[in-house]
Motif scaffolding. Structure first.
Motif, PDB file in Angstrom:
ATOM      1  N   SER A 202     -12.532  -3.586  36.207  1.00 29.60           N
ATOM      2  CA  SER A 202     -11.623  -4.709  35.980  1.00 29.60           C
ATOM      3  C   SER A 202     -11.926  -5.320  34.628  1.00 29.60           C
ATOM      4  O   SER A 202     -13.095  -5.412  34.231  1.00 29.60           O
ATOM      5  CB  SER A 202     -11.796  -5.770  37.066  1.00 29.60           C
ATOM      6  OG  SER A 202     -11.426  -5.243  38.312  1.00 29.60           O
TER       7      SER A 202
ATOM      8  N   ASP B  86      -4.123   1.960  32.125  1.00 28.89           N
ATOM      9  CA  ASP B  86      -4.025   0.715  32.888  1.00 28.89           C
ATOM     10  C   ASP B  86      -3.715   1.061  34.346  1.00 28.89           C
ATOM     11  O   ASP B  86      -3.629   2.232  34.714  1.00 28.89           O
ATOM     12  CB  ASP B  86      -2.994  -0.235  32.269  1.00 28.89           C
ATOM     13  CG  ASP B  86      -1.563   0.267  32.346  1.00 28.89           C
ATOM     14  OD1 ASP B  86      -1.281   1.252  33.060  1.00 28.89           O
ATOM     15  OD2 ASP B  86      -0.703  -0.334  31.686  1.00 28.89           O
ATOM     16  N   SER B  87      -3.535   0.039  35.180  1.00 28.82           N
ATOM     17  CA  SER B  87      -3.328   0.272  36.620  1.00 28.82           C
ATOM     18  C   SER B  87      -2.004   0.962  36.935  1.00 28.82           C
ATOM     19  O   SER B  87      -1.836   1.503  38.023  1.00 28.82           O
ATOM     20  CB  SER B  87      -3.413  -1.054  37.383  1.00 28.82           C
ATOM     21  OG  SER B  87      -2.386  -1.932  36.962  1.00 28.82           O
ATOM     22  N   GLU B  88      -1.083   0.958  35.976  1.00 27.02           N
ATOM     23  CA  GLU B  88       0.203   1.631  36.194  1.00 27.02           C
ATOM     24  C   GLU B  88       0.216   3.038  35.605  1.00 27.02           C
ATOM     25  O   GLU B  88       1.256   3.691  35.576  1.00 27.02           O
ATOM     26  CB  GLU B  88       1.325   0.773  35.607  1.00 27.02           C
ATOM     27  CG  GLU B  88       1.478  -0.547  36.344  1.00 27.02           C
ATOM     28  CD  GLU B  88       2.581  -1.417  35.783  1.00 27.02           C
ATOM     29  OE1 GLU B  88       3.400  -0.934  34.977  1.00 27.02           O
ATOM     30  OE2 GLU B  88       2.616  -2.593  36.158  1.00 27.02           O
TER      31      GLU B  88
ATOM     32  N   LYS C 155      -4.574  -6.936  28.182  1.00 26.32           N
ATOM     33  CA  LYS C 155      -4.128  -7.694  29.350  1.00 26.32           C
ATOM     34  C   LYS C 155      -5.183  -7.622  30.446  1.00 26.32           C
ATOM     35  O   LYS C 155      -6.029  -6.725  30.455  1.00 26.32           O
ATOM     36  CB  LYS C 155      -2.792  -7.153  29.862  1.00 26.32           C
ATOM     37  CG  LYS C 155      -2.850  -5.706  30.308  1.00 26.32           C
ATOM     38  CD  LYS C 155      -1.485  -5.190  30.695  1.00 26.32           C
ATOM     39  CE  LYS C 155      -1.591  -3.703  31.035  1.00 26.32           C
ATOM     40  NZ  LYS C 155      -0.305  -3.110  31.262  1.00 26.32           N
TER      41      LYS C 155
ATOM     42  N   ASP D 238      -6.344  -6.572  33.897  1.00 25.54           N
ATOM     43  CA  ASP D 238      -5.894  -5.454  34.714  1.00 25.54           C
ATOM     44  C   ASP D 238      -7.110  -4.673  35.209  1.00 25.54           C
ATOM     45  O   ASP D 238      -8.246  -4.954  34.825  1.00 25.54           O
ATOM     46  CB  ASP D 238      -4.995  -4.525  33.875  1.00 25.54           C
ATOM     47  CG  ASP D 238      -4.057  -3.671  34.721  1.00 25.54           C
ATOM     48  OD1 ASP D 238      -4.175  -3.676  35.956  1.00 25.54           O
ATOM     49  OD2 ASP D 238      -3.191  -2.996  34.125  1.00 25.54           O
ATOM     50  N   THR D 239      -6.844  -3.676  36.044  1.00 24.88           N
ATOM     51  CA  THR D 239      -7.853  -2.698  36.426  1.00 24.88           C
ATOM     52  C   THR D 239      -7.599  -1.456  35.590  1.00 24.88           C
ATOM     53  O   THR D 239      -6.475  -0.938  35.560  1.00 24.88           O
ATOM     54  CB  THR D 239      -7.779  -2.357  37.926  1.00 24.88           C
ATOM     55  OG1 THR D 239      -8.007  -3.557  38.674  1.00 24.88           O
ATOM     56  CG2 THR D 239      -8.816  -1.313  38.307  1.00 24.88           C
ATOM     57  N   TYR D 240      -8.618  -1.007  34.888  1.00 28.43           N
ATOM     58  CA  TYR D 240      -8.497   0.119  33.972  1.00 28.43           C
ATOM     59  C   TYR D 240      -9.253   1.320  34.518  1.00 28.43           C
ATOM     60  O   TYR D 240     -10.257   1.173  35.216  1.00 28.43           O
ATOM     61  CB  TYR D 240      -9.044  -0.259  32.596  1.00 28.43           C
ATOM     62  CG  TYR D 240      -8.202  -1.299  31.904  1.00 28.43           C
ATOM     63  CD1 TYR D 240      -7.167  -0.925  31.057  1.00 28.43           C
ATOM     64  CD2 TYR D 240      -8.413  -2.656  32.120  1.00 28.43           C
ATOM     65  CE1 TYR D 240      -6.366  -1.875  30.432  1.00 28.43           C
ATOM     66  CE2 TYR D 240      -7.618  -3.609  31.497  1.00 28.43           C
ATOM     67  CZ  TYR D 240      -6.607  -3.211  30.655  1.00 28.43           C
ATOM     68  OH  TYR D 240      -5.822  -4.147  30.052  1.00 28.43           O
TER      69      TYR D 240
END
Length: 128
Positions: free
Chosen positions: A54, A80-82, A103, A105-107
């Motif tokens: 994170s 990134d998480s997407e 940003k 996010d969870t990477y």
């Protein structure tokens, strides 16, 4: 005689205080380890290893890579998480590079081996 003992005590106490101060500064400013990936393949391998962490917008991330690619390809890519690519590390035997997160996010860092023979180690840190 008393003067020498007093001087010795002052030097000892001062030395201890300096050591405590240096240790405290180090503990407060050292990079925080976010994870690492190690790979050692003697036969060709196509595999992806990952670590996730994170991060907040503005966090400075340090990547330390050491690799010995005998055959094939090794790609280090941060997503990134997407699943969008955020950062791609340069190919190198040894590399230390930094990236500032855009940003919160969870990477996920993917170590993608394609017909890879060799070894690598990557460490990921949050720099304070």
């Amino acid at each position: 005689m008393r003067y020498k003992k007093l001087k010795k005590k002052i030097i000892t106490i001062s030395t201890i205080c300096i050591i405590i101060l240096i240790t405290g500064i180090y503990l407060l400013t050292r990079p925080k380890s976010l994870g690492n990936i190690n790979g050692n393949y003697t036969e060709q391998e196509t595999i992806t290893s990952t670590i996730s962490f994170s991060g907040k917008a503005g966090d400075k991330i340090k990547f330390s890579l050491a690799s010995n690619v005998k055959e094939g390809e090794l790609e280090m890519i941060l997503h990134d998480s997407e699943g969008r690519e955020e950062y791609r590390l340069d190919k190198a035997k040894e590399l230390e590079t930094f990236y500032t997160l855009e940003k919160t996010d969870t990477y996920t860092l993917n170590a993608q081996c394609n017909n890879f023979t060799g070894k690598f180690k990557i460490k990921v840190y949050k720099v304070k």
